[in-house]
Scaffold this active site. Sequence first.
Site, PDB file in Angstrom:
ATOM      1  N   TYR A 185      15.187   0.587 -31.206  1.00 53.36           N
ATOM      2  CA  TYR A 185      14.850   1.914 -31.734  1.00 53.36           C
ATOM      3  C   TYR A 185      13.635   1.812 -32.654  1.00 53.36           C
ATOM      4  CZ  TYR A 185      15.258   6.301 -34.341  1.00 53.36           C
ATOM      5  OH  TYR A 185      14.992   7.511 -34.929  1.00 53.36           O
ATOM      6  N   THR A 188      22.169  14.921 -38.937  1.00 59.28           N
ATOM      7  CA  THR A 188      22.334  15.606 -37.640  1.00 59.28           C
ATOM      8  C   THR A 188      23.396  14.802 -36.872  1.00 59.28           C
ATOM      9  OG1 THR A 188      20.740  14.236 -36.461  1.00 59.28           O
ATOM     10  CG2 THR A 188      19.861  16.199 -37.568  1.00 59.28           C
ATOM     11  N   ILE A 247      18.754  11.358 -41.558  1.00 57.38           N
ATOM     12  CA  ILE A 247      18.831  12.818 -41.551  1.00 57.38           C
ATOM     13  C   ILE A 247      20.202  13.244 -41.021  1.00 57.38           C
ATOM     14  CG2 ILE A 247      17.765  14.925 -40.604  1.00 57.38           C
ATOM     15  CD1 ILE A 247      15.936  13.359 -42.573  1.00 57.38           C
ATOM     16  N   LEU A 293       5.875  23.983 -27.271  1.00 55.61           N
ATOM     17  CA  LEU A 293       6.842  23.259 -26.436  1.00 55.61           C
ATOM     18  C   LEU A 293       7.580  22.264 -27.326  1.00 55.61           C
ATOM     19  CD1 LEU A 293       5.969  21.445 -23.060  1.00 55.61           C
ATOM     20  CD2 LEU A 293       7.819  20.779 -24.575  1.00 55.61           C
ATOM     21  N   LYS A 322       9.816   3.502 -32.269  1.00 56.29           N
ATOM     22  CA  LYS A 322       9.219   4.384 -33.286  1.00 56.29           C
ATOM     23  C   LYS A 322       7.890   3.797 -33.798  1.00 56.29           C
ATOM     24  CE  LYS A 322      12.263   7.624 -32.917  1.00 56.29           C
ATOM     25  NZ  LYS A 322      11.940   8.972 -32.465  1.00 56.29           N
TER      26      LYS A 322
HETATM   27  N1  LIG Z   1      18.772  11.937 -37.534  1.00 57.84           N
HETATM   28  C1  LIG Z   1      18.114  10.918 -38.078  1.00 57.84           C
HETATM   29  O1  LIG Z   1      18.628  10.209 -38.963  1.00 57.84           O
HETATM   30  C2  LIG Z   1      16.705  10.633 -37.652  1.00 57.84           C
HETATM   31  C3  LIG Z   1      15.903   9.835 -38.475  1.00 57.84           C
HETATM   32  C4  LIG Z   1      14.598   9.541 -38.091  1.00 57.84           C
HETATM   33  C5  LIG Z   1      14.108  10.054 -36.907  1.00 57.84           C
HETATM   34  N2  LIG Z   1      14.904  10.821 -36.110  1.00 57.84           N
HETATM   35  C6  LIG Z   1      14.330  11.293 -34.841  1.00 57.84           C
HETATM   36  O2  LIG Z   1      14.400  12.699 -34.795  1.00 57.84           O
HETATM   37  C7  LIG Z   1      14.443  13.136 -33.441  1.00 57.84           C
HETATM   38  C8  LIG Z   1      15.525  14.184 -33.289  1.00 57.84           C
HETATM   39  O3  LIG Z   1      16.743  13.608 -33.666  1.00 57.84           O
HETATM   40  P1  LIG Z   1      17.956  14.470 -34.260  1.00 57.84           P
HETATM   41  O4  LIG Z   1      18.355  13.842 -35.523  1.00 57.84           O
HETATM   42  O5  LIG Z   1      17.660  15.905 -34.210  1.00 57.84           O
HETATM   43  O6  LIG Z   1      19.062  14.059 -33.171  1.00 57.84           O
HETATM   44  P2  LIG Z   1      20.066  14.949 -32.291  1.00 57.84           P
HETATM   45  O7  LIG Z   1      20.657  16.035 -33.093  1.00 57.84           O
HETATM   46  O8  LIG Z   1      20.957  13.927 -31.627  1.00 57.84           O
HETATM   47  O9  LIG Z   1      19.081  15.587 -31.197  1.00 57.84           O
HETATM   48  C9  LIG Z   1      18.473  14.784 -30.228  1.00 57.84           C
HETATM   49  C10 LIG Z   1      17.775  15.696 -29.237  1.00 57.84           C
HETATM   50  O10 LIG Z   1      17.166  14.885 -28.225  1.00 57.84           O
HETATM   51  C11 LIG Z   1      17.542  15.395 -26.954  1.00 57.84           C
HETATM   52  N3  LIG Z   1      17.639  14.333 -25.966  1.00 57.84           N
HETATM   53  C12 LIG Z   1      18.259  13.131 -26.071  1.00 57.84           C
HETATM   54  N4  LIG Z   1      18.225  12.480 -24.893  1.00 57.84           N
HETATM   55  C13 LIG Z   1      17.565  13.305 -24.021  1.00 57.84           C
HETATM   56  C14 LIG Z   1      17.237  13.212 -22.648  1.00 57.84           C
HETATM   57  N5  LIG Z   1      17.600  12.147 -21.890  1.00 57.84           N
HETATM   58  N6  LIG Z   1      16.568  14.233 -22.078  1.00 57.84           N
HETATM   59  C15 LIG Z   1      16.215  15.332 -22.801  1.00 57.84           C
HETATM   60  N7  LIG Z   1      16.512  15.478 -24.108  1.00 57.84           N
HETATM   61  C16 LIG Z   1      17.187  14.476 -24.703  1.00 57.84           C
HETATM   62  C17 LIG Z   1      18.910  16.031 -27.178  1.00 57.84           C
HETATM   63  O11 LIG Z   1      19.139  17.060 -26.215  1.00 57.84           O
HETATM   64  P3  LIG Z   1      20.245  17.040 -25.065  1.00 57.84           P
HETATM   65  O12 LIG Z   1      21.337  16.106 -25.457  1.00 57.84           O
HETATM   66  O13 LIG Z   1      20.660  18.468 -24.967  1.00 57.84           O
HETATM   67  O14 LIG Z   1      19.484  16.597 -23.865  1.00 57.84           O
HETATM   68  C18 LIG Z   1      18.745  16.644 -28.554  1.00 57.84           C
HETATM   69  O15 LIG Z   1      18.199  17.931 -28.458  1.00 57.84           O
HETATM   70  C19 LIG Z   1      14.649  11.873 -32.598  1.00 57.84           C
HETATM   71  O16 LIG Z   1      13.429  11.488 -32.027  1.00 57.84           O
HETATM   72  C20 LIG Z   1      15.089  10.828 -33.613  1.00 57.84           C
HETATM   73  O17 LIG Z   1      14.729   9.519 -33.239  1.00 57.84           O
HETATM   74  C21 LIG Z   1      16.183  11.138 -36.448  1.00 57.84           C
END
Ligand SMILES: NC(=O)c1ccc[n+]([C@@H]2O[C@H](COP(=O)([O-])OP(=O)(O)OC[C@H]3O[C@@H](n4cnc5c(N)ncnc54)[C@H](OP(=O)(O)O)[C@@H]3O)[C@@H](O)[C@H]2O)c1
Length: 273
Positions: free
Chosen positions: A165, A200, A198, A19, A169
């Site tokens: 944030y 994204t 990262i 999941l 974390k």
């Molecule tokens: N990118 C970075 O720099 C970075 C660094 C450290 C940690 N992280 C962590 O990595 C994880 C993934 O981030 P990412 O970089 O892949 O970001 P992303 O591309 O923005 O993806 C975020 C994901 O979370 C989902 N999401 C957000 N709000 C939601 C809600 N209310 N209900 C259900 N799903 C929700 C989004 O799906 P939908 O919008 O389709 O709902 C999307 O699939 C996060 O926990 C983030 O804190 C990211």
Amino acid sequence: MAVPPYNPFAADCSLRYVLITGASMGIGALFAREFAKNGRNLLLVARSVDKMTLLAEKLRLEEGVKVALCTADLNNPQSPDRIYKFCCDAKIEVDLLVNCAGLSQAGEFSAIEQIKLEEIMMVNMMALTKLTRLFVPGMVKRKNGGIINVASLGGFQGVPGLALYSATKSFIITLTEALHEELKERGISVVAVCPGFIDTGFLESSSHKRADIRLPIYKPEIVVDAAIRGLKNNRRVVLPTLIDKLLVFSQRVASRGMAIGLAGFFAGIRSER
Ligand SMILES: NC(=O)c1ccc[n+]([C@@H]2O[C@H](COP(=O)([O-])OP(=O)(O)OC[C@H]3O[C@@H](n4cnc5c(N)ncnc54)[C@H](OP(=O)(O)O)[C@@H]3O)[C@@H](O)[C@H]2O)c1
């Protein structure tokens, strides 16, 4: 007799499901690709049904795995129970939970709308906690399972400009550390992966200007690789890059104030005042 450690790619996992929350894009979608490539059936959870449908079709076709979708807004407190019920009704047995969904808002704490504060806490902490609470008993019963929690390098100290944030974390890291110890003798691996910046859409959606960030921005593949390696080796916390490791290690010699100041400097969030 000692319970063998969890292996997400063992043959007896092939009928069960991984999941993944936040599976519609970014790191979560990459987790989905990686697990599908290794023959794992998936349950994808997010709000963006179109993106998940496209990804599911591609993975079914290319990897021959089963991919189920559960559209859910994790900002809704009922969603974790609804996801769990969906699994029970569809006879989907989850042996690996990847809590990846998350959001942020860069800027001064006092400038963030109340409704956004609540959403960040609900998705990053509450949904993760509830899903973990719902799916752990099945893993305990089977003496086999895993949890990957996607935390952040920002969780090792407060980060000025990312106050809430970084606090969410820190919560994830602390919860993971304790659960890792509670569950490690029961065949369940619990790991927190703590990436820095990262590449994204996360940075744009949290209004974090890339040009201001004073650390390298890495590809999401490094997060997925590190998390899966950590899970297989039953690690508690994994840091994907050498820079991440150096920054965390440096906290052993730096003062707390210095660590917090440096974290704010590297994040590079400018005050709008
Ligand atoms: N990118 C970075 O720099 C970075 C660094 C450290 C940690 N992280 C962590 O990595 C994880 C993934 O981030 P990412 O970089 O892949 O970001 P992303 O591309 O923005 O993806 C975020 C994901 O979370 C989902 N999401 C957000 N709000 C939601 C809600 N209310 N209900 C259900 N799903 C929700 C989004 O799906 P939908 O919008 O389709 O709902 C999307 O699939 C996060 O926990 C983030 O804190 C990211």
